[in-house]
Write an enzyme that holds these catalytic residues in place. Structure first.
Site, PDB file in Angstrom:
ATOM      1  N   LYS A  25       0.854  -1.200   0.000  1.00  0.00           N
ATOM      2  CA  LYS A  25       0.000   0.000   0.000  1.00  0.00           C
ATOM      3  C   LYS A  25       0.886   1.245   0.000  1.00  0.00           C
ATOM      4  CE  LYS A  25      -4.000   1.904   2.558  1.00  0.00           C
ATOM      5  NZ  LYS A  25      -4.850   1.758   3.757  1.00  0.00           N
ATOM      6  N   SER A  61      -9.861   1.691   2.761  1.00  0.00           N
ATOM      7  CA  SER A  61      -8.987   2.470   1.915  1.00  0.00           C
ATOM      8  C   SER A  61      -7.931   1.667   1.171  1.00  0.00           C
ATOM      9  CB  SER A  61      -8.286   3.530   2.762  1.00  0.00           C
ATOM     10  OG  SER A  61      -7.373   2.928   3.663  1.00  0.00           O
ATOM     11  N   SER A  66      -9.996  -0.691   6.957  1.00  0.00           N
ATOM     12  CA  SER A  66      -9.392  -0.451   5.639  1.00  0.00           C
ATOM     13  C   SER A  66      -8.658  -1.632   5.028  1.00  0.00           C
ATOM     14  CB  SER A  66      -8.433   0.746   5.704  1.00  0.00           C
ATOM     15  OG  SER A  66      -9.143   1.952   5.638  1.00  0.00           O
TER      16      SER A  66
END
Lengths: 101, 483
Positions: free
Chosen positions: B83, B158, B182
């Protein structure tokens, strides 16, 4: 509950505290959206919790100190290379008070 | 094409075994995944950056080590997507924000370092909601990620890029961060496994901070076992993280394959219809998961977590409050974007106004408000008390139950654009996942069938802190029942 959970004046003030500038459109949109979140939060605001200890963190950690011994570190240049403006090995910022000369 | 799901997924453990034995090289393995990316990434947009050259160099190093008879590590030659809010040395780390402007960190996050030491091939940086604030990956400065099961739908967020990368077969493993769901919510929406570890169990060093008392780094995988293996690699004490837990947990893979005979499972009734907004179809599927665990020998009972009713409100006060403080560092001085002004204050304002997107601005303002004089006690202070009540609720339940169960997401993947204009509607996506963050407990999302729209549904297993081994044990049973 108040008729208006947050006013445009309060949003403008909070935006300034957070160093943000809002357009007229943004001000009305954000006032409405923040109001919706605060209206939802009224359930928490209304709770009677006088006897409950607040919990700011999931772990009961105290200050965490490492041994005071020399360790390898990054060089200042590793950081300064990525800064927007640098002078003499330091971060360069605009004039702090008043206008630029 | 409207979707990009591969015919089958190769497990990380089998890749590592094959690379270590020399049956296939890390370089060949990497090329297979790069081909998959080449074919479908333009539709999915899972990545902000695919680091092809760096990945090939890492793979070659592994192959050299293997040819010399060295031990290449438990993730030998396994491609891993990271990420883009985790620092990678010399490789742009953007948090999908304009304000970082392709900043190149001078160090690797501890998680990234550990993955490399375990032989993993870092393959790229995945898209996210800006600074991990969102549940759809639509709040990215670089455009949304699309769900590999249906390109018209969001992947969740997210960590939507990481979830989509694993679902699309771009990498067998991805790493995300989970502040309010997330990792678990996008795992649920993309049909993969996603884990939020115990707070303090995985180092946060090198994770760009959103809400420091809630943030935790964890894995995405195509199987429970792979997730447990990766969790073992990235977990453990780190002196560079002041909230890192010193005690070593029991190995997460210890109880895999043991079955769940006589384990006690509590089903959280507030998240099975007690709170509005959770779809009937999702609840029905969760009830089938309950039946499956019961059939596998577990004792399953309905339980109550009364403070769950107030978690969404508490979270959307605490997380923005911490974010407003953490994101004050983006001021145009030390890194990233600077937009000039006549003095320092103006420069700060110009930079932040231009650099942050709407959702980040909303949360910073909300947090600033919740912390401001006159409102602190009513909002932030009360929210911290709800957090205490919740922790007490959980402690009571874990006296009698080994794990708890709920849906992961209140709905299947929704359409891109459907919820993005109404923040409060978007926030409800986190209602089932937030409780674990508020108390720092571990939780996993396991795929468990599909909805009437053909999109994946995930079931969440929650466990007491540092008790991931039992969480993985139950999740594996559920995984076997669901396929």
């Amino acid at each position: 509950m108040m008729s208006e959970p947050i006013t445009p004046e309060e949003v403008t003030h909070v935006a300034y505290l957070a160093r943000l500038r809002l357009t007229e459109d943004e001000l009305s949109r954000f006032t409405e959206q923040l109001g919706a979140v605060l209206t939802h939060a009224a359930d928490v605001e209304a709770l009677e919790l006088d006897d409950v200890e607040p919990m700011s963190h999931p772990l009961p950690v105290e200050n965490t100190m490492r041994e005071d011994a020399p360790q390898p570190m990054l060089k200042p240049s590793d950081f300064l290379n990525e800064a927007p403006a640098v002078e003499d090995g330091r971060f360069l910022v605009p004039k702090i008070l008043g206008e630029q000369p | 094409m409207t979707s990009a799901i591969p015919d089958h997924y190769q497990s990380a453990s089998s890749i590592a075994a094959n690379v270590a034995s020399g049956e296939i090289s890390a370089a060949e393995t990497l090329e297979q995944y790069l081909n998959q990316i080449e074919d479908n990434e333009k539709d999915v947009h899972a990545f902000n950056l695919v680091t092809i050259d760096e990945a090939r160099a890492l793979a070659n190093e592994i192959d050299k080590l293997v040819s010399k008879g060295g031990n290449p590590g438990p993730l030998a030659g396994v491609p891993v997507a990271i990420k883009d809010n985790l620092c990678t040395r010399g490789i742009p780390t953007t948090a999908s924000s304009k304000i970082l402007q392709q900043w190149k960190p001078p160090y690797d996050a501890t998680v990234v370092r550990k993955l490399k030491e375990a032989g993993a091939t870092i393959i790229g940086k995945t898209n996210l909601d800006e600074f991990a604030m969102g549940s759809s990956t639509e709040n990215s400065a670089f455009g949304p990620t699309r769900n590999p099961h249906d390109f018209s739908c969001v992947p969740g967020g997210s960590s939507g890029g990481s979830a989509a990368a694993v679902a699309a077969g771009f990498a067998p493993i991805a790493i995300g961060s989970d502040t309010g769901g997330s990792i678990r919510q996008p795992a649920s929406l993309c049909g993969v496994v996603g884990v939020k570890p115990t707070y303090g169990g995985v180092s946060r060093y090198g994770l760009l901070a959103f809400a420091s008392s809630l943030d935790q780094v964890g894995p995405f995988a195509n199987s429970v076992k792979d997730a447990a293996i990766v969790h073992e690699v990235i977990g453990g004490f780190d002196p560079l993280d002041s909230t890192s837990i010193k005690e070593a947990p029991s190995p997460f893979t210890d109880l895999l394959g043991q079955g769940i005979n006589n384990l006690k499972v509590g089903v959280i009734k507030e998240l099975m219809g007690g709170i509005d907004g959770i779809s009937d179809e999702v609840i029905a599927r969760a009830n089938e998961a309950v039946t499956a665990l019961s059939n596998a020998g577990a004792q399953v009972e309905e339980v109550s977590l009364p403070a769950a009713l107030y978690c969404l409100s508490a979270y959307y006060l605490i997380a923005p409050a911490e974010a407003s403080s953490n994101l004050s560092r983006y001021d145009g001085v030390r890194y990233g974007l600077r937009v000039d002004g006549n003095n320092l204050n103006e420069m700060n304002i110009n930079t932040r106004t231009e650099g942050f997107g709407d959702e980040v601005k909303r949360r910073i303002m909300l947090g600033t408000y919740a912390l401001s004089a006159g409102y602190y006690d009513a909002y932030y202070g009360k929210a911290l008390k709800v957090r205490r009540l919740l922790a007490e609720n959980f402690a009571d339940l874990y006296k009698d139950y080994d794990v708890l169960l709920s849906p992961t997401s209140p709905c299947t993947a929704f359409k891109i654009g459907e919820k993005v204009s109404d923040p409060m509607t978007m926030y409800v996506n986190d209602v089932c996942t937030i409780p674990s963050n508020l108390v720092g407990h571990p939780a996993i999302s396991v795929p468990f069938g599909i909805g009437s729209d053909g999109m994946p549904i995930g079931i969440q297993i929650l466990a007491p802190p540092m008790n991931e081994s039992v969480m993985y044990q139950v999740a594996e049973t559920l995984e076997q029942a669901g396929t």
